[in-house]
Design a protein around this motif. Structure first.
Motif, PDB file in Angstrom:
ATOM      1  N   ILE A   1      42.238  39.168  44.924  1.00  0.00           N
ATOM      2  CA  ILE A   1      41.487  38.490  43.958  1.00  0.00           C
ATOM      3  C   ILE A   1      40.160  37.896  44.729  1.00  0.00           C
ATOM      4  O   ILE A   1      40.285  37.254  45.760  1.00  0.00           O
ATOM      5  N   GLU A   2      38.903  38.629  44.209  1.00  0.00           N
ATOM      6  CA  GLU A   2      37.615  38.001  45.073  1.00  0.00           C
ATOM      7  C   GLU A   2      36.699  37.416  43.874  1.00  0.00           C
ATOM      8  O   GLU A   2      36.958  37.600  42.781  1.00  0.00           O
TER       9      GLU A   2
ATOM     10  N   GLU B   1      34.272  31.048  40.871  1.00  0.00           N
ATOM     11  CA  GLU B   1      34.569  30.780  39.532  1.00  0.00           C
ATOM     12  C   GLU B   1      33.802  31.220  38.270  1.00  0.00           C
ATOM     13  O   GLU B   1      32.645  31.282  38.641  1.00  0.00           O
TER      14      GLU B   1
ATOM     15  N   HIS C   1      35.421  36.083  39.105  1.00  0.00           N
ATOM     16  CA  HIS C   1      36.479  36.716  40.001  1.00  0.00           C
ATOM     17  C   HIS C   1      36.615  38.025  39.452  1.00  0.00           C
ATOM     18  O   HIS C   1      36.337  38.397  38.325  1.00  0.00           O
TER      19      HIS C   1
END
Length: 324
Positions: free
Chosen positions: A115-116, A119, A122
């Motif tokens: 997960i990259e 806020e 993503h």
């Protein structure tokens, strides 16, 4: 019972549908995931089921999900937001052919996720590395691919890396990979499309999609791509404004595209609240995005492909832009 595309297609019946997706394809350098989290944990997999945390709420078919599943008995690359093949489902299927681990006692085909992003921006990235084919009795054929889910746009991407497919049986008597996306389908008996589905077809380097529903699914014919998918190909699905509040490119054009220094944004947008530029890896590019007379100066960008995220009073949309 093994879940296959043909078993779904044979059960389709009539239903009303509403949500649509826009499709586009492009080529970029395929990058393997680094420091990713193992999904199969060295298990030699063959149609095993796995659970993957998304890391954010992903919206599809009017629902928000925080978990996605690789379906058990789903030929290896059937992703859904429910662990059971029943009822109303969203099916993400980059490869419908039966794939498996190339290992016997030790896994040689790791499945992992990462997960990259920041806020509200993503990206969940799921990778199948060095996957083999059930129909390949030589054990030599392999393929690398990824599925990306975008938090900001609820878009879905299929990304393909290096592959070597010499045995025709790997394609299971098709001309190439069968790659589909069914946003909302009732897989009961009989099954029915609630929203239209999408089958990627034609030349893998420049494909088109067939939008299928209960009325035309039997006439679709051969649903596969025509040959091997080149490394770096990306197939991108994004919710269109026909079912959301997003503004389409036709309503708010971005031009010229490709561009050299500046792009112009249509005045159909009453008020632009934010502009952001992202590269093909999903990372925000640090560059001034002040709009002057509906023009955006992007001369400092290097040549390449980017995504322009526009937030306006009329809605949000993402446009692929190309800097020459």
């Amino acid at each position: 019972m093994k879940i296959t595309l043909s078993s779904i297609m044979l059960l389709i019946n009539f239903a009303v549908f509403s949500q649509h997706y826009d499709f586009e394809s492009f080529n970029t350098t395929y990058q393997e995931l680094e420091n990713s989290i193992s999904i199969n944990e060295d298990i030699v997999w063959d149609d095993d089921g796995f659970t993957i945390p998304i890391g954010f709420n992903f919206e599809i078919a009017g629902n928000a999900y925080s978990t996605i599943y690789i379906l058990e008995d789903g030929t290896g690359a059937y992703l859904a937001f429910s662990p059971e093949f029943q009822g109303n489902m969203s099916l993400i299927v980059p490869i419908s052919q039966d794939i498996k681990d190339r290992g016997n006692t030790t896994s040689l085909s790791p499945i992992s996720y990462k997960i990259e992003g920041t806020e509200e921006n993503h990206i969940l990235k799921v990778e199948w590395k060095n996957a083999g084919f059930w129909g390949d009795n030589t054990g030599n054929d392999f393929i690398n691919f990824q599925v990306w889910l975008f938090e900001s746009t609820n878009a879905i991407e299929y990304r393909f890396g290096e592959s070597s497919i010499q045995n025709p049986q790997s394609y299971e008597d098709e001309d190439g990979i069968i790659s589909v996306f069914y946003p909302n389908i009732d897989v009961g008996d009989p099954s029915s499309f609630i929203d239209p589905g999408y089958i990627i077809t034609g030349a893998p380097e420049n494909p088109t999609v067939i939008e299928v529903n209960n009325e035309n699914i039997e006439q679709v014919g051969n649903p596969s791509l025509d040959g091997d998918i080149p490394s770096g190909m990306v197939y991108h699905f994004e919710p269109s404004s026909m079912a959301t509040n997003k503004v389409t490119v036709n309503q708010a054009g971005v031009f010229p595209n490709p561009f050299q220094d500046k792009i112009h944004i249509s005045k159909n947008l009453a008020q632009i609240e934010q502009l952001e530029v992202y590269n093909l890896q999903g990372k925000k590019v640090s560059i001034p995005t002040q709009l002057i007379n509906n023009s955006l100066n992007l001369e400092k960008l290097n040549s390449g492909i980017y995504f322009l995220h526009i937030t306006s009073s009329q809605g949000d949309f993402v446009k692929k832009i190309i800097k020459q």
